[in-house]
Scaffold this motif. Structure first.
Motif, mmCIF file in Angstrom:
data_model
loop_
_atom_site.group_PDB
_atom_site.id
_atom_site.type_symbol
_atom_site.label_atom_id
_atom_site.label_comp_id
_atom_site.label_asym_id
_atom_site.label_seq_id
_atom_site.Cartn_x
_atom_site.Cartn_y
_atom_site.Cartn_z
ATOM 1 N N ASP A 84 -12.002 17.353 104.408
ATOM 2 C CA ASP A 84 -11.336 17.145 105.706
ATOM 3 C C ASP A 84 -11.648 15.761 106.260
ATOM 4 O OD1 ASP A 84 -9.842 19.361 106.200
ATOM 5 O OD2 ASP A 84 -11.257 20.312 107.585
ATOM 6 N N VAL A 85 -12.903 15.371 106.183
ATOM 7 C CA VAL A 85 -13.307 14.077 106.726
ATOM 8 C C VAL A 85 -12.669 12.942 105.924
ATOM 9 C CG1 VAL A 85 -15.282 12.537 107.103
ATOM 10 C CG2 VAL A 85 -15.460 14.960 107.698
ATOM 11 N N GLU A 111 0.400 15.259 118.033
ATOM 12 C CA GLU A 111 -0.483 16.217 117.350
ATOM 13 C C GLU A 111 -1.221 17.094 118.359
ATOM 14 O OE1 GLU A 111 -0.973 16.516 113.875
ATOM 15 O OE2 GLU A 111 0.694 15.125 113.661
ATOM 16 N N VAL A 112 -1.661 16.462 119.454
ATOM 17 C CA VAL A 112 -2.404 17.205 120.477
ATOM 18 C C VAL A 112 -1.459 18.146 121.233
ATOM 19 C CG1 VAL A 112 -3.682 16.971 122.654
ATOM 20 C CG2 VAL A 112 -4.214 15.481 120.723
ATOM 21 N N PRO A 172 -7.133 19.064 117.504
ATOM 22 C CA PRO A 172 -7.930 19.295 116.298
ATOM 23 C C PRO A 172 -7.530 20.585 115.598
ATOM 24 C CG PRO A 172 -9.253 19.603 118.285
ATOM 25 C CD PRO A 172 -7.924 19.125 118.731
ATOM 26 N N PRO A 173 -7.711 20.666 114.269
ATOM 27 C CA PRO A 173 -7.275 21.839 113.518
ATOM 28 C C PRO A 173 -7.926 23.122 114.044
ATOM 29 C CG PRO A 173 -8.000 20.081 112.036
ATOM 30 C CD PRO A 173 -8.388 19.674 113.417
ATOM 31 N N SER A 220 -16.211 24.794 120.358
ATOM 32 C CA SER A 220 -15.440 25.170 121.548
ATOM 33 C C SER A 220 -15.140 23.950 122.418
ATOM 34 C CB SER A 220 -16.184 26.234 122.339
ATOM 35 O OG SER A 220 -17.489 25.793 122.616
ATOM 36 N N GLU A 221 -16.007 22.932 122.372
ATOM 37 C CA GLU A 221 -15.782 21.741 123.191
ATOM 38 C C GLU A 221 -14.552 20.950 122.725
ATOM 39 O OE1 GLU A 221 -18.095 22.066 120.942
ATOM 40 O OE2 GLU A 221 -18.174 20.243 119.728
ATOM 41 N N ALA A 222 -14.053 21.263 121.521
ATOM 42 C CA ALA A 222 -12.877 20.554 121.010
ATOM 43 C C ALA A 222 -11.571 21.196 121.467
ATOM 44 C CB ALA A 222 -12.929 20.484 119.484
ATOM 45 N N LYS A 223 -11.677 22.340 122.167
ATOM 46 C CA LYS A 223 -10.473 22.944 122.761
ATOM 47 C C LYS A 223 -10.151 22.165 124.012
ATOM 48 C CE LYS A 223 -11.159 27.650 121.416
ATOM 49 N NZ LYS A 223 -12.370 28.359 121.781
#
Ligand code: HEC
Length: 135
Positions: A71-72, A101-102, A108-109, A117-120
Motif C-alpha cells: 500500500d505504501v 478522492e476524499v 483514506p481507504p 479512527s482519526e483518519a475518518k
C-alpha cells in the motif's frame, strides 16, 4: 487438529523471514499548504502518501507487513506529499484529485479507516480540504 496447528505455526514463523521493504526515503520537498490542511493530510494520508510513514508494530508482522508495504509503495507512486517537487505545474489538478478522492470516500481507504479512527474525516475537515482544493 494438533498437527494442523503446528503446520500453521510453522508457516506463520516461516513467513516472518520473507524480507519486506519498510523505507522512509528523504523528504525532497514537503507540500506547501496551510497548517490546518497539513494536519489533516498528516493524520489521514501521510502513512501511505509521504516519506514519513509511521511503521507501527503490526506493520512488521507478516502477513500484515506485506499488505502495508505494498500500500505504501503504491500510494507513494501515485501521490507523495514529501516529494511535492514532482507535481510542479500540475498542482491545481492534483489538489482537485485529492478532493475528489476524499469527497467520494475512496481515500483514506476503508481498511485503513477501521484501524485509524482519526483518519475518518469530519464534515468540517472535508470542507477545509475542499476550500483548499478550490472546489
Ligand atoms: C492505507 C494507505 C493509504 C492512505 C492512508 C491513503 N491513501 Fe491514497 N492511495 C493509496 C493507494 C494504494 C493508492 C493507489 C491505488 C488506488 O488508487 O487505489 C492511492 C491513490 C490516491 C490518489 C491518486 C489516485 C490516482 O488516480 O492517481 C489520491 C489523490 C489519493 N490517494 C489521495 C489520498 C488522500 C487525500 C488521503 C488522505 C485523506 C489518502 N489518499 C490516504 C493508499 C492510501
Amino acid at each position: 487438529m494438533k498437527k494442523l496447528l503446528i503446520v500453521l505455526v510453522i508457516i506463520f514463523v516461516g513467513i516472518q523471514f520473507i524480507p519486506v521493504e519498510r523505507t522512509n526515503p528523504p523528504v525532497t520537498q514537503e507540500i506547501n499548504a496551510p497548517e490546518q490542511v497539513k494536519s489533516i493530510l498528516k493524520k489521514a494520508c501521510y502513512d501511505c502518501h509521504s516519506n514519513e510513514t509511521n511503521w507501527v508494530w503490526y506493520t512488521k508482522v507478516a502477513p500484515v507487513s506485506f499488505l502495508t508495504a505494498s500500500d505504501v509503495k503504491e500510494g507513494r507512486e501515485h501521490l507523495n506529499f514529501s516529494e511535492w517537487d514532482r507535481v510542479k505545474g500540475k498542482e491545481s489538478k492534483v489538489k482537485e484529485e485529492i478532493w475528489e478522492e476524499v469527497r467520494d470516500e475512496k481515500m483514506p481507504p476503508w481498511q485503513y479507516r477501521i484501524i485509524h479512527s482519526e483518519a475518518k474525516l469530519s464534515d468540517e475537515e472535508k470542507n477545509i480540504l475542499r476550500n483548499w482544493a478550490g472546489e
